[in-house]
Motif scaffolding. Structure first.
Motif, PDB file in Angstrom:
ATOM      1  N   ASP A  18     -71.435-116.056   9.493  1.00 21.30           N
ATOM      2  CA  ASP A  18     -71.060-116.959  10.077  1.00 21.30           C
ATOM      3  C   ASP A  18     -70.574-118.101   9.221  1.00 21.30           C
ATOM      4  N   HIS A  23     -75.004-124.131  11.975  1.00 17.33           N
ATOM      5  CA  HIS A  23     -75.537-124.213  13.358  1.00 17.33           C
ATOM      6  C   HIS A  23     -76.174-122.794  13.592  1.00 17.33           C
ATOM      7  N   HIS A  25     -77.643-119.924  16.888  1.00 21.25           N
ATOM      8  CA  HIS A  25     -77.444-119.320  18.073  1.00 21.25           C
ATOM      9  C   HIS A  25     -78.786-118.819  18.685  1.00 21.25           C
ATOM     10  N   LYS A  34     -75.045-121.961  21.392  1.00 19.86           N
ATOM     11  CA  LYS A  34     -75.006-122.332  20.120  1.00 19.86           C
ATOM     12  C   LYS A  34     -75.151-123.921  19.855  1.00 19.86           C
TER      13      LYS A  34
END
Length: 79
Positions: A18, A23, A25, A34
């Motif tokens: 990533d 962030h 998921h 997301k």
């Protein structure tokens, strides 16, 4: 795909390759979403209903520091 935790069947995870910003998921069945963490913001949604998104967002807000800690530990240890 490192899994951070599973709550109510929602799997909160990130991908080992990533990118920033930080962030998370969220996956349950075939639905995926997301969210950015700072601020908590929906970026993408495929299949979750608005009621589910509200629940997911509240779970993220309650665990934002834990999620960020897992992200930072993983990516700082894998450089």
């Amino acid at each position: 795909m490192p899994t951070i935790f599973i709550i109510f069947g929602y799997r909160f995870q990130f991908y080992s390759n990533d990118h920033t910003p930080i962030h998370v998921h969220v996956i349950k069945g075939r639905a995926k979403a997301k969210y950015n963490l700072f601020p908590v913001e929906l970026i993408d949604n495929h299949g979750f209903k608005s009621q589910e998104l509200k629940l997911i967002e509240s779970i993220i807000e309650e665990n934002v520091e834990t999620i960020a800690q897992h992200w930072n530990m993983f990516f700082n240890n894998n450089k």
